[in-house]
Design a protein around this motif. Structure first.
Motif, PDB file in Angstrom:
ATOM      1  N   UNK A 189     -34.816   8.060   4.450  1.00 49.40           N
ATOM      2  CA  UNK A 189     -35.034   8.914   3.148  1.00 49.40           C
ATOM      3  C   UNK A 189     -33.782   8.503   2.324  1.00 49.40           C
ATOM      4  N   UNK A 190     -34.223   8.820   0.797  1.00 51.84           N
ATOM      5  CA  UNK A 190     -33.252   8.891   0.014  1.00 51.84           C
ATOM      6  C   UNK A 190     -32.271  10.021  -0.268  1.00 51.84           C
ATOM      7  N   UNK A 191     -31.255  10.005  -0.286  1.00 52.78           N
ATOM      8  CA  UNK A 191     -30.221  11.262  -0.727  1.00 52.78           C
ATOM      9  C   UNK A 191     -29.654  10.977  -2.043  1.00 52.78           C
ATOM     10  N   UNK A 192     -30.050  11.774  -3.188  1.00 51.28           N
ATOM     11  CA  UNK A 192     -29.217  11.589  -4.221  1.00 51.28           C
ATOM     12  C   UNK A 192     -27.843  12.392  -4.211  1.00 51.28           C
ATOM     13  N   UNK A 226     -31.311  20.935  -1.377  1.00 52.50           N
ATOM     14  CA  UNK A 226     -29.937  20.679  -1.931  1.00 52.50           C
ATOM     15  C   UNK A 226     -28.746  20.983  -0.822  1.00 52.50           C
ATOM     16  N   UNK A 227     -27.953  20.094  -0.613  1.00 54.79           N
ATOM     17  CA  UNK A 227     -26.634  20.556   0.331  1.00 54.79           C
ATOM     18  C   UNK A 227     -25.529  20.731  -0.782  1.00 54.79           C
ATOM     19  N   UNK A 228     -24.904  21.825  -0.470  1.00 53.76           N
ATOM     20  CA  UNK A 228     -23.709  21.917  -1.483  1.00 53.76           C
ATOM     21  C   UNK A 228     -22.715  21.457  -0.976  1.00 53.76           C
ATOM     22  N   UNK A 229     -21.807  20.711  -1.345  1.00 52.63           N
ATOM     23  CA  UNK A 229     -20.862  19.952  -0.603  1.00 52.63           C
ATOM     24  C   UNK A 229     -19.381  20.002  -1.557  1.00 52.63           C
ATOM     25  N   UNK A 230     -18.446  20.883  -0.954  1.00 51.17           N
ATOM     26  CA  UNK A 230     -17.159  20.981  -1.508  1.00 51.17           C
ATOM     27  C   UNK A 230     -16.303  19.808  -1.247  1.00 51.17           C
ATOM     28  N   UNK A 231     -15.848  19.078  -2.257  1.00 50.25           N
ATOM     29  CA  UNK A 231     -14.949  17.982  -1.861  1.00 50.25           C
ATOM     30  C   UNK A 231     -13.310  18.249  -1.954  1.00 50.25           C
ATOM     31  N   UNK A 232     -12.607  17.384  -1.688  1.00 52.91           N
ATOM     32  CA  UNK A 232     -10.999  17.298  -1.345  1.00 52.91           C
ATOM     33  C   UNK A 232     -10.582  18.358  -0.950  1.00 52.91           C
ATOM     34  N   UNK A 233     -11.158  18.869   0.393  1.00 52.68           N
ATOM     35  CA  UNK A 233     -10.857  19.846   1.067  1.00 52.68           C
ATOM     36  C   UNK A 233      -8.995  19.642   1.516  1.00 52.68           C
ATOM     37  N   UNK A 292     -27.494  16.028  -2.568  1.00 56.88           N
ATOM     38  CA  UNK A 292     -26.154  16.541  -2.379  1.00 56.88           C
ATOM     39  C   UNK A 292     -25.593  16.825  -3.855  1.00 56.88           C
ATOM     40  N   UNK A 293     -25.155  17.920  -3.903  1.00 52.29           N
ATOM     41  CA  UNK A 293     -24.307  18.424  -5.185  1.00 52.29           C
ATOM     42  C   UNK A 293     -23.020  18.518  -4.754  1.00 52.29           C
ATOM     43  N   UNK A 294     -22.178  17.839  -5.373  1.00 49.30           N
ATOM     44  CA  UNK A 294     -20.586  17.789  -4.897  1.00 49.30           C
ATOM     45  C   UNK A 294     -19.800  18.476  -6.075  1.00 49.30           C
ATOM     46  N   UNK A 295     -18.850  19.319  -5.687  1.00 52.07           N
ATOM     47  CA  UNK A 295     -18.025  19.881  -6.518  1.00 52.07           C
ATOM     48  C   UNK A 295     -16.700  19.759  -6.176  1.00 52.07           C
TER      49      UNK A 295
END
Ligand SMILES: Nc1nc2c(ncn2[C@@H]2O[C@H](COP(=O)(O)OP(=O)(O)OP(=O)(O)O)[C@@H](O)[C@H]2O)c(=O)[nH]1
Ligand SMILES: [Mg+2]
Length: 276
Positions: free
Chosen positions: A4-7, A114-121, A87-90
């Motif tokens: 599948x495709x993951x945006x 949607x998977x919410x992803x918090x980056x730069x942990x 994937x929504x990255x913040x």
């Protein structure tokens, strides 16, 4: 088998390209500390034992107060429509603005995948207003978990790409982007954003390749800066790019860089200079 495709969506500088590169295991998209590094949507393909994921790395969402809804209705809905998972990255290392909060809430209401992803942990200092999977490409935190989560959500299907393919972009594109990436990291703010890079000649032989690149900038003064004192900057740029190209092609490369000025290149058809 899953396919599948993951945006991969998010504001500029959220860490989208970094994540795609990490998961794909190749430098598919350039990364820089500047906003709006990525200009084109780029596919990054990740193969697993029982899955193939096609990540769609997107240019950072650029919204102003007034056109948030407009944007939401057009671009993102389109991107979401083509994706099996979004994937929504913040950026977890800084406070989230009201606009982004509204944006995420809107998106959560509008789509289920949607998977919410918090980056730069690794440099997280603020508490996020959303419950999200906290990741880091610096220390690898939760990246396996993210991958697992994505695979679970993918539909059953056959892989579209063969195992060796990790992007939809050409070797020429990757090399041109590498040059832009180095310029973004090394030059003053306005210059790299006004630069286009194209391949003007690409000759590949069995054991070596000869590549010529045009770097098109908007002003004579910028050309001088890109070339540097005694040509030093251009020399360094050429060396780094050559190493990248050799790695990519697995053979020796002879690389020539030419800096050209065209103050209106954005209005012109840059294929007159070369291709990507
Ligand atoms: N400390 C830390 N820095 C990160 C992490 N992920 C990304 N970065 C940095 O954040 C900056 C932006 O990363 P990019 O991957 O280019 O961000 P992007 O979302 O693709 O940005 P645009 O293409 O401009 O929309 C770069 O300087 C990265 O090195 C992380 O997990 N930890
Ligand atoms: Mg990017």
């Amino acid at each position: 088998m899953k396919f599948g495709y993951v945006a991969v969506l998010g504001l500029p500088n959220a860490g989208k390209s970094s994540l795609v590169n990490y998961l794909v295991g190749e430098e598919v998209a350039i990364v820089s500390h500047r906003k709006q590094t990525t200009r084109n949507s780029i596919l990054g393909i990740k193969n697993g034992k029982d899955f193939q994921i096609v990540f769609v790395d997107t240019p950072g969402i650029h919204h102003s107060k007034n056109n948030l809804d407009k944007f939401m209705n057009k671009n993102v809905r389109n991107a979401i429509a083509g994706a099996d998972v979004v994937l929504y990255l913040f950026d977890g290392s800084k406070d989230m603005g009201e606009e982004e909060i509204a944006y995420i809430e809107n998106m959560k209401n509008k789509c289920e995948n949607v998977i919410l992803v918090e980056t730069k942990a690794d440099k997280k200092v603020v508490k996020s207003p959303f419950d999200a999977l906290s990741i880091s490409v610096v220390n690898g935190k939760n990246l396996d978990k993210l991958l697992e989560k994505i695979v679970k959500m993918l539909p059953v299907g056959k892989p579209l790409y063969d195992e060796d393919t990790y992007t939809d972009k050409s070797v020429a594109f990757l090399i041109c982007e590498k040059v832009r990436g180095i310029l973004l990291d090394s030059l003053d703010k306005e210059i790299p954003h006004g630069v286009a890079v194209v391949v003007s000649s690409f000759k590949e032989y069995e054991d070596m390749a000869k590549i010529e690149l045009d770097i098109i900038c908007e002003r004579d003064q910028h050309k001088g800066i890109i070339i540097g004192k005694g040509g030093q900057n251009l020399k360094n740029l050429g060396q780094k790019t050559r190493e990248f190209a050799e790695d990519l092609l697995g053979k020796k490369c002879v690389l020539k860089l030419f800096v050209k000025v065209d103050k209106d290149w954005r209005e012109h058809d840059i294929s007159t200079y070369g291709y990507q």
